[in-house]
Design a protein around this motif. Structure first.
Motif, short mmCIF file in Angstrom:
data_model
loop_
_atom_site.label_atom_id
_atom_site.label_comp_id
_atom_site.label_asym_id
_atom_site.label_seq_id
_atom_site.Cartn_x
_atom_site.Cartn_y
_atom_site.Cartn_z
N GLU A 140 0.94 3.95 -2.92
CA GLU A 140 0.65 5.36 -2.62
C GLU A 140 1.79 6.26 -3.08
N ASN A 165 -7.12 1.22 4.23
CA ASN A 165 -6.78 0.70 5.56
C ASN A 165 -8.00 0.07 6.23
N ARG A 175 -5.96 6.43 1.25
CA ARG A 175 -5.36 5.52 2.23
C ARG A 175 -6.38 5.09 3.29
N MET A 198 0.83 -1.21 0.00
CA MET A 198 0.00 0.00 0.00
C MET A 198 0.86 1.25 0.00
#
Length: 375
Positions: A30, A70, A66, A26
């Motif tokens: 990102e 998450n 994000r 991730m």
């Protein structure tokens, strides 16, 4: 225990490692998206196609991705658990147990016979060459150290396990061949851990006898000495108990389970340390209730307390999965074997605990005096 514990550790580390790898991916994704957005934004601002504010807003929206990602990762465990639970439900619905047809057994008599029964859980023998006969109305107690095979014998008689060798006969028929209807009329098992179903007390009890009247329900509660807590219930039989209502104490839950057995009225009762949760205060009431349940019935009692075993018609002493001694209480004491040593330790422990729990006025303190030691 060591192997099982390390298996949990390995699976825990594997789960955390998987989560760490996902977090790294991730962060990499990102970083890549932000790099591309800033590069493209710089180019577009340089050519006048977009303003600095528009590019900044676009980059901020990318950063806000994000949070949802998450959140999705945190609910993965819940999603997987839900999927496993759904799979079990679908499995039960799509492939229900096949009903066992009636074996043609006569009216329940309560005759039990174990012939050269041996059983293992995939390793060494849990029980080996067990021979046991219970005549109608007789109470047989099993005592021995933890791991001796007492609970396995009880489970074999209840039909929860099928022996690898030998036969378990109830009224002359293999217990595994009995239909649900035939088994319910003959067998009932009360273990150390009982369940209080969510609902009213009346609903919880009428699981055993749907057409039972309120008078019958109160009568069996009296027989198992449950009126002391039943009279305190705000709505009597209509009081909601279980997970969504009043949480019953362990002794009360056991008394409720014994009351259900009385309503069911089976020919054979199997009690697997059913009074073990009594503690010091409720030992007498729960043992008296157990005596009422086993009266005039065939009973196999895995005895937690030796004074309960001493009242049985026959006692089996087990060690390492085998019956090493058998006889009445007096016969086993006279033999001077394992049972004699257990009884001596039991009675000595009761005297010592009784002396330690003696109140200044000479009365026994119920919070200190216990009924003895676990065998």
């Amino acid at each position: 225990i060591e192997n099982a514990s390390w298996d949990v550790v390995r699976k825990g580390i594997r789960a955390r490692s998987t989560m760490l790898v996902l977090n790294v991916w991730m962060l990499g994704a990102e970083f890549l998206m932000l790099t591309i957005a800033l590069s493209v934004g710089y180019r577009l601002v340089s050519t006048g196609a977009l303003t600095v504010g528009a590019v900044t807003g676009a980059v901020l929206m990318i950063i806000r991705l994000r949070g949802p990602l998450n959140t999705f990762m945190r609910v993965l465990d819940v999603v997987q658990s839900g999927y496993a639970s759904l799979a079990r439900i679908v499995g039960v619905v799509s492939d229900p147990p096949v009903p066992v047809p009636d074996s043609g057994a006569d009216a329940p008599r309560g005759h039990v016979e174990l012939r050269n029964v041996s059983f293992s859980y995939g390793g060494p023998w849990a029980v080996r060459n067990i021979n046991l006969t219970i005549t109608p109305g007789e109470t047989v107690a099993i005592v021995g150290a933890s791991g001796a095979g007492k609970t396995t014998v009880a489970a074999l008689l209840a039909g929860l396990h099928i022996p690898d060798e030998g036969e378990v006969l109830v009224d002359g028929h293999p217990v595994s061949s009995l239909s649900d209807r035939e088994r319910v009329a003959r067998l009932a098992m009360v273990s150390q851990e009982v369940h209080v179903f969510s609902g009213t007390l009346r609903q919880d009890m009428t699981l055993a006898k749907p057409d039972a009247t309120d008078t019958e329900l109160r009568s069996v509660l009296d027989l198992v000495h449950a009126r002391s807590w039943f009279d305190r219930l705000p709505q009597g039989l209509d009081t909601v108990v279980g997970a969504r209502g009043i949480q019953l104490e362990p002794v009360a839950a056991q008394q409720l389970a014994l009351a259900r057995v009385l309503l069911l009225d089976p020919a054979i009762v199997i009690m697997d340390e059913a009074t073990a949760e009594a503690g010091s205060a409720g030992a007498g009431a729960l043992e008296d209730a157990a005596d009422v349940v086993t009266r005039n019935r065939s009973a196999l009692v895995v005895a937690h307390r030796l004074d309960q075993a001493s009242r049985a018609d026959n006692i089996l002493v087990m060690d390492a999965g085998q019956v090493v001694e058998q006889g009445t209480h007096d016969q086993l004491l006279a033999a001077g074997g394992i049972y004699h040593r257990l009884w001596a330790a039991w009675t000595a422990g009761r005297r010592e605990i009784g002396s330690a729990g003696r109140a200044p006025d000479g009365d026994s303190d119920p919070d200190l005096v216990t009924s003895g030691v676990t065998t």
